[in-house]
Design an enzyme around this catalytic site. Structure first.
Site, mmCIF file in Angstrom:
data_model
loop_
_atom_site.group_PDB
_atom_site.id
_atom_site.type_symbol
_atom_site.label_atom_id
_atom_site.label_comp_id
_atom_site.label_asym_id
_atom_site.label_seq_id
_atom_site.Cartn_x
_atom_site.Cartn_y
_atom_site.Cartn_z
ATOM 1 N N LYS A 181 0.789 -1.037 0.065
ATOM 2 C CA LYS A 181 -0.079 -0.002 -0.020
ATOM 3 C C LYS A 181 0.684 1.215 -0.051
ATOM 4 O O LYS A 181 0.568 2.031 -0.757
ATOM 5 C CB LYS A 181 -1.055 0.010 1.145
ATOM 6 C CG LYS A 181 -1.722 -1.089 1.391
ATOM 7 C CD LYS A 181 -2.510 -1.291 2.489
ATOM 8 C CE LYS A 181 -2.070 -1.034 3.879
ATOM 9 N NZ LYS A 181 -1.243 -2.336 4.313
ATOM 10 N N ARG B 37 -9.776 0.670 8.551
ATOM 11 C CA ARG B 37 -9.214 -0.601 8.758
ATOM 12 C C ARG B 37 -10.479 -1.586 9.431
ATOM 13 O O ARG B 37 -10.115 -2.448 9.864
ATOM 14 C CB ARG B 37 -7.908 -0.523 9.750
ATOM 15 C CG ARG B 37 -6.953 -1.013 9.001
ATOM 16 C CD ARG B 37 -5.746 -0.598 10.076
ATOM 17 N NE ARG B 37 -4.398 -1.410 9.796
ATOM 18 C CZ ARG B 37 -3.380 -0.929 9.231
ATOM 19 N NH1 ARG B 37 -3.516 0.184 8.842
ATOM 20 N NH2 ARG B 37 -2.112 -1.529 9.053
ATOM 21 N N ARG C 208 11.440 -5.217 5.342
ATOM 22 C CA ARG C 208 11.038 -3.590 5.026
ATOM 23 C C ARG C 208 11.992 -2.847 5.647
ATOM 24 O O ARG C 208 12.271 -2.696 6.787
ATOM 25 C CB ARG C 208 9.491 -3.334 5.272
ATOM 26 C CG ARG C 208 9.225 -1.950 5.265
ATOM 27 C CD ARG C 208 7.828 -1.717 5.295
ATOM 28 N NE ARG C 208 7.004 -2.146 6.509
ATOM 29 C CZ ARG C 208 5.804 -2.388 6.368
ATOM 30 N NH1 ARG C 208 5.163 -1.798 5.092
ATOM 31 N NH2 ARG C 208 5.028 -2.685 7.312
ATOM 32 N N ARG D 262 14.350 1.069 10.823
ATOM 33 C CA ARG D 262 13.308 -0.204 10.343
ATOM 34 C C ARG D 262 12.134 0.033 11.501
ATOM 35 O O ARG D 262 12.384 0.637 12.565
ATOM 36 C CB ARG D 262 13.869 -1.556 10.672
ATOM 37 C CG ARG D 262 14.756 -1.819 9.605
ATOM 38 C CD ARG D 262 15.537 -3.533 9.874
ATOM 39 N NE ARG D 262 16.361 -3.249 8.831
ATOM 40 C CZ ARG D 262 16.341 -4.008 7.546
ATOM 41 N NH1 ARG D 262 15.360 -4.879 7.458
ATOM 42 N NH2 ARG D 262 17.310 -4.235 6.654
ATOM 43 N N ARG E 7 -0.709 -8.814 13.517
ATOM 44 C CA ARG E 7 -1.227 -7.799 12.333
ATOM 45 C C ARG E 7 -2.055 -8.479 11.205
ATOM 46 O O ARG E 7 -3.001 -7.944 10.978
ATOM 47 C CB ARG E 7 -0.130 -7.028 11.671
ATOM 48 C CG ARG E 7 0.462 -5.950 12.752
ATOM 49 C CD ARG E 7 1.918 -5.773 12.391
ATOM 50 N NE ARG E 7 2.097 -5.047 11.469
ATOM 51 C CZ ARG E 7 3.187 -4.737 10.890
ATOM 52 N NH1 ARG E 7 4.374 -5.242 11.279
ATOM 53 N NH2 ARG E 7 3.423 -4.060 9.585
HETATM 54 P P1 ADP Z 1 0.908 -2.025 7.636
HETATM 55 O O1 ADP Z 1 2.257 -2.043 7.048
HETATM 56 O O2 ADP Z 1 0.949 -3.007 8.551
HETATM 57 O O3 ADP Z 1 -0.144 -1.800 6.594
HETATM 58 P P2 ADP Z 1 0.417 0.525 9.019
HETATM 59 O O4 ADP Z 1 1.547 1.582 8.969
HETATM 60 O O5 ADP Z 1 -0.712 1.084 8.093
HETATM 61 O O6 ADP Z 1 1.079 -0.674 8.784
HETATM 62 O O7 ADP Z 1 -0.133 0.439 10.416
HETATM 63 C C1 ADP Z 1 0.885 0.083 11.595
HETATM 64 C C2 ADP Z 1 0.059 -0.006 13.013
HETATM 65 O O8 ADP Z 1 -0.486 1.398 13.114
HETATM 66 C C3 ADP Z 1 -0.995 -1.091 12.829
HETATM 67 O O9 ADP Z 1 -0.475 -2.338 13.268
HETATM 68 C C4 ADP Z 1 -2.085 -0.682 13.982
HETATM 69 O O10 ADP Z 1 -1.558 -0.783 14.994
HETATM 70 C C5 ADP Z 1 -1.798 1.042 13.813
HETATM 71 N N1 ADP Z 1 -2.728 1.618 12.742
HETATM 72 C C6 ADP Z 1 -2.534 2.213 11.612
HETATM 73 N N2 ADP Z 1 -3.445 2.476 10.870
HETATM 74 C C7 ADP Z 1 -4.647 2.267 11.803
HETATM 75 C C8 ADP Z 1 -6.307 2.213 11.554
HETATM 76 N N3 ADP Z 1 -6.684 2.960 10.434
HETATM 77 N N4 ADP Z 1 -6.897 1.760 12.725
HETATM 78 C C9 ADP Z 1 -6.302 1.205 13.542
HETATM 79 N N5 ADP Z 1 -5.106 1.077 13.727
HETATM 80 C C10 ADP Z 1 -4.163 1.502 12.676
HETATM 81 P P1 ADP Z 2 2.112 -1.766 3.306
HETATM 82 O O1 ADP Z 2 2.426 -0.491 3.328
HETATM 83 O O2 ADP Z 2 1.188 -2.342 2.533
HETATM 84 O O3 ADP Z 2 2.318 -2.379 4.726
HETATM 85 P P2 ADP Z 2 4.681 -1.753 1.795
HETATM 86 O O4 ADP Z 2 4.470 -0.781 0.604
HETATM 87 O O5 ADP Z 2 5.597 -0.799 2.800
HETATM 88 O O6 ADP Z 2 3.426 -2.251 2.103
HETATM 89 O O7 ADP Z 2 5.488 -3.017 1.384
HETATM 90 C C1 ADP Z 2 6.083 -3.827 2.256
HETATM 91 C C2 ADP Z 2 7.546 -4.252 1.847
HETATM 92 O O8 ADP Z 2 7.392 -4.975 0.799
HETATM 93 C C3 ADP Z 2 8.577 -3.082 1.380
HETATM 94 O O9 ADP Z 2 9.738 -3.216 1.868
HETATM 95 C C4 ADP Z 2 8.501 -3.008 -0.199
HETATM 96 O O10 ADP Z 2 9.709 -2.289 -0.706
HETATM 97 C C5 ADP Z 2 8.200 -4.401 -0.474
HETATM 98 N N1 ADP Z 2 7.180 -4.560 -1.754
HETATM 99 C C6 ADP Z 2 6.217 -3.803 -2.057
HETATM 100 N N2 ADP Z 2 5.436 -4.119 -2.933
HETATM 101 C C7 ADP Z 2 6.152 -5.305 -3.283
HETATM 102 C C8 ADP Z 2 6.002 -6.369 -4.471
HETATM 103 N N3 ADP Z 2 5.070 -6.157 -5.493
HETATM 104 N N4 ADP Z 2 6.865 -7.293 -4.626
HETATM 105 C C9 ADP Z 2 8.039 -7.455 -3.700
HETATM 106 N N5 ADP Z 2 8.222 -6.547 -2.820
HETATM 107 C C10 ADP Z 2 7.331 -5.611 -2.461
#
Ligand code: ADP
Ligand code: ADP
Ligand code: ZN
Length: 226
Positions: free
Chosen positions: A21, A96, A135, A168, A180
């Site tokens: 995302k 979410r 990541r 990280r 998660r």
């Molecule tokens: P991810 O990479 O898992 O999609 P995010 O950066 O979106 O991670 O979210 C990290 C953490 O922040 C989640 O595991 C949750 O604890 C909190 N969080 C983020 N967005 C929301 C939301 N819309 N509602 C509730 N908790 C959230």
């Molecule tokens: P989210 O926001 O949904 O939690 P991220 O965009 O942070 O996910 O992506 C999670 C990790 O996977 C990052 O380290 C990113 O560079 C990698 N990644 C994202 N999309 C892909 C893909 N299509 N194939 C392989 N690795 C990916």
């Protein structure tokens, strides 16, 4: 004085942790001049700043659970009130829960806005531990990288800004990913049906290469905002 409602795009990216995302939201932001709105980033900023919301959210985030709708909605509403969001937003990691989705509908309708598309990034759970554990991001500009899938062109130097410090996330470890994913399936996955029923659901194959997904998303965004 009446305010003219300028139509601005509202896109939602749905998908489990590690689906891509954030990666895709940043690419769409650049390509379409939209603003990425990540509740995860906003919450991490609140934790770092030590605000009341941040203090309440910290332990919940570290455990991989969802922060309360109340806190998330307050943070989201504040951000949506900033003028740059008028260009159109890509919601990344929000909503979410069904409660957040309903609150978003209410907030948008107050502003004369509507969701153009909720795009589900479809991935296999089994791939997510590796995605999340590998990541890391540039400490200066936030560009996302991965140990195996997306390394900077020159080792140790950010492609986007030339920065050399990377970080990280505290919750990006194999133990927390399980919690998660559980939270995703229990609370967030039901939103796929919610948006399907409203006729705005789209989906892309999130197991494809980053650039392929970007092209598929761009085609959807062009179509729904045309
Ligand atoms: P991810 O990479 O898992 O999609 P995010 O950066 O979106 O991670 O979210 C990290 C953490 O922040 C989640 O595991 C949750 O604890 C909190 N969080 C983020 N967005 C929301 C939301 N819309 N509602 C509730 N908790 C959230
Ligand atoms: P989210 O926001 O949904 O939690 P991220 O965009 O942070 O996910 O992506 C999670 C990790 O996977 C990052 O380290 C990113 O560079 C990698 N990644 C994202 N999309 C892909 C893909 N299509 N194939 C392989 N690795 C990916
Ligand atoms: Zn950078």
């Amino acid at each position: 004085m009446t305010e003219t409602t300028t139509r601005s795009a509202v896109l939602i990216l749905l998908g489990p942790p590690g689906a891509g995302k954030g990666t895709q939201a940043r690419m769409l932001e650049e390509r379409f001049g939209l603003v990425q709105l990540s509740t995860g980033d906003l919450l991490r900023a609140a934790v770092a700043a030590g605000t009341d919301a941040g203090k309440a959210a910290k332990a919940v985030m570290e455990a991989g659970e969802l922060v309360s709708d109340e806190i998330v909605l307050a943070i989201l509403k504040d951000r949506m009130a900033e003028p740059d969001t008028a260009r159109g937003v890509i919601l990344d990691g929000f909503p979410r829960t069904p409660g957040q989705a309903e609150a978003l509908d209410a907030l948008l309708s107050e502003q004369g806005l509507a969701i153009d598309a909720a795009i589900s990034i479809e991935v296999e759970d089994a791939a997510m531990v590796r995605r999340v554990s590998g990541r890391y991001t540039c400490a200066a500009c936030g560009e996302g990288y991965h140990d195996d899938f997306k390394q900077p062109a020159q080792a140790g130097i950010c492609d986007k800004c030339g920065g050399t410090a990377f970080k990280r996330r505290a919750d990006d470890n194999a133990e927390t990913v399980g919690a998660r994913l559980t939270a995703y399936h229990a609370s967030t996955a039901p939103l796929i049906a919610y948006y399907e029923a409203r006729g705005v659901l789209r989906s892309v194959d999130g197991m494809a290469a980053i650039d392929t997904i970007a092209q598929n998303l761009a085609a959807i965004v062009s179509e729904v905002t045309a």
